[in-house]
Design an enzyme around this catalytic site. Sequence first.
Site, PDB file in Angstrom:
ATOM      1  N   ARG A  46      62.421  37.403  34.613  1.00  0.00           N
ATOM      2  CA  ARG A  46      61.281  36.484  34.820  1.00  0.00           C
ATOM      3  C   ARG A  46      61.369  35.836  36.205  1.00  0.00           C
ATOM      4  O   ARG A  46      60.363  35.572  36.854  1.00  0.00           O
ATOM      5  CB  ARG A  46      61.238  35.413  33.720  1.00  0.00           C
ATOM      6  CG  ARG A  46      60.180  34.362  33.993  1.00  0.00           C
ATOM      7  CD  ARG A  46      59.767  33.524  32.791  1.00  0.00           C
ATOM      8  NE  ARG A  46      60.827  33.224  31.871  1.00  0.00           N
ATOM      9  CZ  ARG A  46      61.793  32.315  32.070  1.00  0.00           C
ATOM     10  NH1 ARG A  46      61.823  31.615  33.203  1.00  0.00           N
ATOM     11  NH2 ARG A  46      62.728  32.110  31.173  1.00  0.00           N
ATOM     12  N   TYR A  98      33.749  35.093  37.771  1.00  0.00           N
ATOM     13  CA  TYR A  98      34.098  35.877  36.587  1.00  0.00           C
ATOM     14  C   TYR A  98      34.132  34.934  35.372  1.00  0.00           C
ATOM     15  O   TYR A  98      34.644  33.814  35.470  1.00  0.00           O
ATOM     16  CB  TYR A  98      35.464  36.542  36.833  1.00  0.00           C
ATOM     17  CG  TYR A  98      36.087  37.114  35.590  1.00  0.00           C
ATOM     18  CD1 TYR A  98      35.439  38.100  34.858  1.00  0.00           C
ATOM     19  CD2 TYR A  98      37.317  36.662  35.120  1.00  0.00           C
ATOM     20  CE1 TYR A  98      36.001  38.624  33.695  1.00  0.00           C
ATOM     21  CE2 TYR A  98      37.886  37.178  33.965  1.00  0.00           C
ATOM     22  CZ  TYR A  98      37.212  38.150  33.252  1.00  0.00           C
ATOM     23  OH  TYR A  98      37.771  38.652  32.108  1.00  0.00           O
ATOM     24  N   ASP A 170      39.016  34.748  45.453  1.00  0.00           N
ATOM     25  CA  ASP A 170      39.256  35.874  44.539  1.00  0.00           C
ATOM     26  C   ASP A 170      38.704  37.114  45.245  1.00  0.00           C
ATOM     27  O   ASP A 170      37.496  37.273  45.414  1.00  0.00           O
ATOM     28  CB  ASP A 170      38.535  35.615  43.209  1.00  0.00           C
ATOM     29  CG  ASP A 170      38.855  36.687  42.171  1.00  0.00           C
ATOM     30  OD1 ASP A 170      39.104  37.846  42.563  1.00  0.00           O
ATOM     31  OD2 ASP A 170      38.833  36.371  40.968  1.00  0.00           O
ATOM     32  N   LYS A 195      42.043  45.961  38.546  1.00  0.00           N
ATOM     33  CA  LYS A 195      40.838  46.609  39.056  1.00  0.00           C
ATOM     34  C   LYS A 195      41.209  47.601  40.160  1.00  0.00           C
ATOM     35  O   LYS A 195      41.969  48.513  39.927  1.00  0.00           O
ATOM     36  CB  LYS A 195      39.857  45.521  39.514  1.00  0.00           C
ATOM     37  CG  LYS A 195      39.664  44.411  38.461  1.00  0.00           C
ATOM     38  CD  LYS A 195      39.005  44.918  37.213  1.00  0.00           C
ATOM     39  CE  LYS A 195      39.114  44.074  35.950  1.00  0.00           C
ATOM     40  NZ  LYS A 195      39.428  42.685  35.981  1.00  0.00           N
TER      41      LYS A 195
HETATM   42  C1  LIG Z   1      36.779  38.882  39.841  1.00  0.00           C
HETATM   43  C2  LIG Z   1      37.791  38.799  38.735  1.00  0.00           C
HETATM   44  N1  LIG Z   1      38.785  37.922  38.819  1.00  0.00           N
HETATM   45  C3  LIG Z   1      39.718  37.811  37.853  1.00  0.00           C
HETATM   46  C4  LIG Z   1      39.665  38.578  36.713  1.00  0.00           C
HETATM   47  C5  LIG Z   1      40.708  38.423  35.643  1.00  0.00           C
HETATM   48  O1  LIG Z   1      41.644  39.434  35.715  1.00  0.00           O
HETATM   49  P1  LIG Z   1      42.454  40.055  34.464  1.00  0.00           P
HETATM   50  O2  LIG Z   1      41.448  40.643  33.530  1.00  0.00           O
HETATM   51  O3  LIG Z   1      43.357  41.044  35.108  1.00  0.00           O
HETATM   52  O4  LIG Z   1      43.189  38.921  33.826  1.00  0.00           O
HETATM   53  C6  LIG Z   1      38.645  39.533  36.596  1.00  0.00           C
HETATM   54  C7  LIG Z   1      38.573  40.388  35.387  1.00  0.00           C
HETATM   55  O5  LIG Z   1      37.603  41.074  35.162  1.00  0.00           O
HETATM   56  C8  LIG Z   1      37.677  39.637  37.625  1.00  0.00           C
HETATM   57  O6  LIG Z   1      36.664  40.515  37.552  1.00  0.00           O
END
Ligand SMILES: Cc1ncc(COP(=O)(O)O)c(C=O)c1O
Length: 383
Positions: A46, A98, A170, A195
């Site tokens: 960890r 998101y 992000d 992604k």
């Molecule tokens: C732009 C964006 N940020 C963060 C996340 C969250 O990521 P995770 O699903 O890997 O926890 C997503 C998930 O779809 C996303 O599209």
Amino acid sequence: MHFETKAIHAGQEPDSATGAVIVPIYQTSTYAQESPGRHKGYEYTRSQNPTRKALEACAASLENGKYGLAFASGMAAINNVMNLLSAGDHVVSTDDVYGGTYRIFERVFRQYGISYTFVDSTKTENIRNAITAKTKVIWIETPTNPLLKLVDIREAARLAKKAGALCVVDNTFATPFFQKPLDLGADVIVHSTTKYLGGHSDVVGGLAALNDEAVYQKLKFYQNAVGGTPGPFDCFLVMRGLKTLGVRMERHFKNALKVAGFLEGHPAVEKVVFPWLESHPQHELAKSQMSGMSGMISFEIKGGIEAARRFLEKVRIFTLAESLGGVESLIEHPAIMTHASLPKEVREKNGITDGLIRLSVGLEHPVDLIEDLEQAFASAAGN
Ligand SMILES: Cc1ncc(COP(=O)(O)O)c(C=O)c1O
């Protein structure tokens, strides 16, 4: 070094014990110590793991950042950044974030006394007007999910600096191949590596990258203290994905341009949203802060929810599924699927209508993808 070279080599020296060219999956939870407290820099996975360390170094270098931190999911990365805040602190956030980001802000951190103001940050003055003496973070997603609105990163970073706040971006939708927010003045980048960075829809992961050492030390402390770290095999998968990020993104972009052009000319389509189309209201900003675009396209089908449902039931190559950024093309309905965690009135206010469909254009041949959409339009209309 250039992006493609760093993607393959940064943080990934041949293994010192064996010469293995690929960083091994150090699938261990703990490490032998010679004497209490005397060890090789690794005590417990960890806290430190060599496979994770290599991923963190590689991913940070792709963002032109000094430091990287890997997480078990994008949400764990977002949680980690929010751990920097205390009761009474305030965040100005893009409204079209998101759904899970909205949910963690509103339903997890708000109960600890952190407040959020969601603004349409396509207009920088909306960010400026929302800043208070308590603002500690300006949170932007650009391009946004799913409406592909853009935020001027240079301007947001400038406002954050003036307010003594951190500008967090992000960068999941653009990827560092097309957009490098740290170079534009942002302080911290987060990603869902699930992604494009992973790229093969076979791993869930997250990442933070940054340059400031003091902030890094705090984030690193929370990474270990909270414990949302990824397993070594997941780190290996993301790192393998990074190696081909450049070539994949070039092709995602090329395919998406063709699909967006096709959709734009289709009579069943009300409107297409893709930052690289001249019809996108922020096309100029796209060109000034990005060098291309990923495979994300949103479009509104004529006929609302019923037309959308019929169409989504008819696609054959596009798979109806949440998520994005993999080699295979995915399609989804934000109002029912990815963004269902947003209250209906918030969705509608933000423009996530019932006819909105989001595509993640993959790496199949674009002719096959266009034919698939064409036949789905035709059979949906025939129903
Ligand atoms: C732009 C964006 N940020 C963060 C996340 C969250 O990521 P995770 O699903 O890997 O926890 C997503 C998930 O779809 C996303 O599209």
